[in-house]
Design an enzyme around this catalytic site. Sequence first.
Site, mmCIF file in Angstrom:
data_model
loop_
_atom_site.group_PDB
_atom_site.id
_atom_site.type_symbol
_atom_site.label_atom_id
_atom_site.label_comp_id
_atom_site.label_asym_id
_atom_site.label_seq_id
_atom_site.Cartn_x
_atom_site.Cartn_y
_atom_site.Cartn_z
ATOM 1 C CE LYS A 24 6.763 -3.041 -3.222
ATOM 2 N NZ LYS A 24 6.632 -2.212 -2.010
ATOM 3 C CG ASN A 25 3.093 -3.209 -1.484
ATOM 4 O OD1 ASN A 25 4.275 -3.388 -1.178
ATOM 5 N ND2 ASN A 25 2.652 -2.073 -1.994
ATOM 6 C CB CYS A 118 9.369 5.446 -1.342
ATOM 7 S SG CYS A 118 9.614 4.010 -2.381
ATOM 8 N NE ARG A 123 5.196 5.423 3.161
ATOM 9 C CZ ARG A 123 5.595 4.398 2.417
ATOM 10 N NH1 ARG A 123 6.766 4.414 1.838
ATOM 11 N NH2 ARG A 123 4.809 3.347 2.257
ATOM 12 C CG ASP A 306 1.801 2.213 -4.597
ATOM 13 O OD1 ASP A 306 2.234 3.252 -4.078
ATOM 14 O OD2 ASP A 306 1.600 1.162 -3.949
ATOM 15 N NE ARG A 399 12.650 -0.149 -1.764
ATOM 16 C CZ ARG A 399 11.784 0.794 -1.406
ATOM 17 N NH1 ARG A 399 11.959 2.030 -1.805
ATOM 18 N NH2 ARG A 399 10.755 0.501 -0.655
HETATM 19 N N1 EPU Z 1 -0.884 7.330 7.932
HETATM 20 C C1 EPU Z 1 -0.828 8.009 9.131
HETATM 21 N N2 EPU Z 1 -0.683 7.287 10.283
HETATM 22 C C2 EPU Z 1 -0.583 5.936 10.295
HETATM 23 C C3 EPU Z 1 -0.637 5.243 9.065
HETATM 24 C C4 EPU Z 1 -0.788 5.971 7.896
HETATM 25 O O1 EPU Z 1 -0.898 9.227 9.174
HETATM 26 O O2 EPU Z 1 -0.435 5.330 11.367
HETATM 27 C C5 EPU Z 1 -1.023 8.086 6.674
HETATM 28 C C6 EPU Z 1 0.288 8.072 5.875
HETATM 29 O O3 EPU Z 1 1.155 9.091 6.315
HETATM 30 C C7 EPU Z 1 -0.189 8.236 4.460
HETATM 31 C C8 EPU Z 1 -1.529 7.518 4.453
HETATM 32 O O4 EPU Z 1 -1.933 7.423 5.828
HETATM 33 O O5 EPU Z 1 -0.405 9.581 4.168
HETATM 34 C C9 EPU Z 1 -1.525 6.135 3.825
HETATM 35 O O6 EPU Z 1 -0.515 5.362 4.397
HETATM 36 P P1 EPU Z 1 -0.595 3.771 4.503
HETATM 37 O O7 EPU Z 1 -0.314 3.419 5.927
HETATM 38 O O8 EPU Z 1 -1.831 3.240 3.893
HETATM 39 O O9 EPU Z 1 0.628 3.332 3.614
HETATM 40 P P2 EPU Z 1 1.615 2.153 3.919
HETATM 41 O O10 EPU Z 1 0.858 1.066 4.571
HETATM 42 O O11 EPU Z 1 2.812 2.684 4.571
HETATM 43 C C10 EPU Z 1 1.255 0.845 1.705
HETATM 44 C C11 EPU Z 1 2.121 0.350 0.597
HETATM 45 C C12 EPU Z 1 2.605 1.526 -0.247
HETATM 46 C C13 EPU Z 1 1.379 2.259 -0.791
HETATM 47 C C14 EPU Z 1 0.468 2.692 0.362
HETATM 48 C C15 EPU Z 1 -0.820 3.340 -0.100
HETATM 49 C C16 EPU Z 1 3.133 -1.633 1.571
HETATM 50 C C17 EPU Z 1 4.344 -2.303 2.100
HETATM 51 N N3 EPU Z 1 3.268 -0.371 1.176
HETATM 52 O O12 EPU Z 1 2.063 1.713 2.481
HETATM 53 O O13 EPU Z 1 3.348 0.976 -1.315
HETATM 54 O O14 EPU Z 1 1.789 3.412 -1.497
HETATM 55 O O15 EPU Z 1 0.123 1.533 1.163
HETATM 56 O O16 EPU Z 1 -1.524 2.486 -0.919
HETATM 57 O O17 EPU Z 1 2.077 -2.238 1.483
HETATM 58 C C18 EPU Z 1 4.941 0.974 -3.050
HETATM 59 O O18 EPU Z 1 4.732 -0.241 -3.192
HETATM 60 O O19 EPU Z 1 5.596 1.650 -3.876
HETATM 61 C C19 EPU Z 1 4.398 1.658 -1.879
HETATM 62 C C20 EPU Z 1 4.877 2.823 -1.462
#
Ligand code: EPU
Length: 419
Positions: A24-25, A118, A123, A306, A399
């Site tokens: 998915k990701n 979620c 985030r 995850d 999802r």
């Molecule tokens: N963060 C910031 N500022 C930013 C970006 C991130 O403070 O601009 C912080 C976030 O608040 C968090 C951490 O950095 O504490 C990691 O966030 P990241 O941006 O890496 O997460 P994401 O890109 O929003 C993706 C996956 C998530 C997975 C996370 C961590 C996708 C669509 N989602 O989220 O997947 O948990 O990376 O590996 O790729 C899931 O599939 O269940 C899921 C939640």
Amino acid sequence: MDSKILEIIGGKRLRGEVFISGAKNAALPGLAATLLSSEPVNISNVPEVDDVIVMINALRSIGADIDIKNNIVKSEIKEIKSNIISGDIVGSIRASILFLGPMLARNGFVKVSQPGGCPIGHRGVDYHFEALKLMGADIEIEGNDIVAKTNGLSGIEYTFPGKTVTGTENIIMAASLAEGSSVLKNCALEPEIDDLIWMLNKMGADIERKDNDTIIIKGQTSLGFVDHRIIPDRIETGTYVILACLNNNRIVVKDTRPELIKTLLDILKRMEIDVTVKEGDIRIKPNENMLPVNVETETYPGLPTDLQAQLMVLLTNTEGASQIKESIFNNRFNHANELNRMGANIGIDGNIARINGKTKLIGKENIIASDLRASAALVLGALIAEGRTTIKNSFQLFRGYERLPEKLRHLGAEIRILD
Ligand code: EPU
């Protein structure tokens, strides 16, 4: 929001093979990347899960000629017909933020609702904004929308203040069509990012990962046709691998890339569970006397956040005191409470969960799935619990897990959706 309830009659010993879907990701950024080309884009091994369908509907709403059939997406976006991606369509998914970079690069303007997803804690998207602003974008928040515009993006040198998966993906996509070169440092290392890089390079981009966390992108004037296959889902893989460790099950997890969950497999080996990897298959022989562990979630290649919830279920079934530290998100233990309602003994102290095992889980009515991975953990809990469990909010599960009830029934589970 749908009101589907999942009913599981637990305690059945499961056996057989389970085939892993595409990630998915990786599919979500891959779909966002279709915006960067006006030529046809074919993506195969796309999981037909709800977040992916939302993304496809959003692309269609702004002019994509796009469809998904038999896990193959065929898309062509000759012209972007709307700058606005409505919150009614993408409000529920986090990945809506992935429209920002490609839409600015291709179109120079976008209005997209702030990301949903979620409820697992803070985030942020501030690194996405900071990098895009440095590239020449104006970004404002108007109500619940992000409004971004540019007269043209330029390459940047940027060091991410913290590792971010979608942040790295967004800026790579923007930089692929920016003027000049970009050097991005402290980039996240998740394999889904490399899948995106592979796809973009096949479209004509020039992206290279150097020294692991540095990515160099030479901007192009346009990107073209691509045929791309999405990598297997390492989180779905890990979820079924954990299920295979429970209840004396005999499950072989097939068609995956075991090296992508090496950290989880190493933890299982430390617990003295017998893990055999042969090419794309993982065979598990459960151990009734498995050992407790102390683990911590980390960015890749560490233990993925995850898989934290699913691993917690295994630790409730392990004799002794285990501990999980959640280092990525600050509110990702919602499942612990529900597992305790089923008979687990889990104490939460900030970002540390202490699991005292072994506890016998008992089926319960109206267990609540708070988020996608929590819902997977509750399914695992219900599958080993004695008796009947009903899980509310099961839309969370769909999802991100493709055909989960069917895959589990194939292994011998008793699971059905009640409307
Ligand atoms: N963060 C910031 N500022 C930013 C970006 C991130 O403070 O601009 C912080 C976030 O608040 C968090 C951490 O950095 O504490 C990691 O966030 P990241 O941006 O890496 O997460 P994401 O890109 O929003 C993706 C996956 C998530 C997975 C996370 C961590 C996708 C669509 N989602 O989220 O997947 O948990 O990376 O590996 O790729 C899931 O599939 O269940 C899921 C939640």
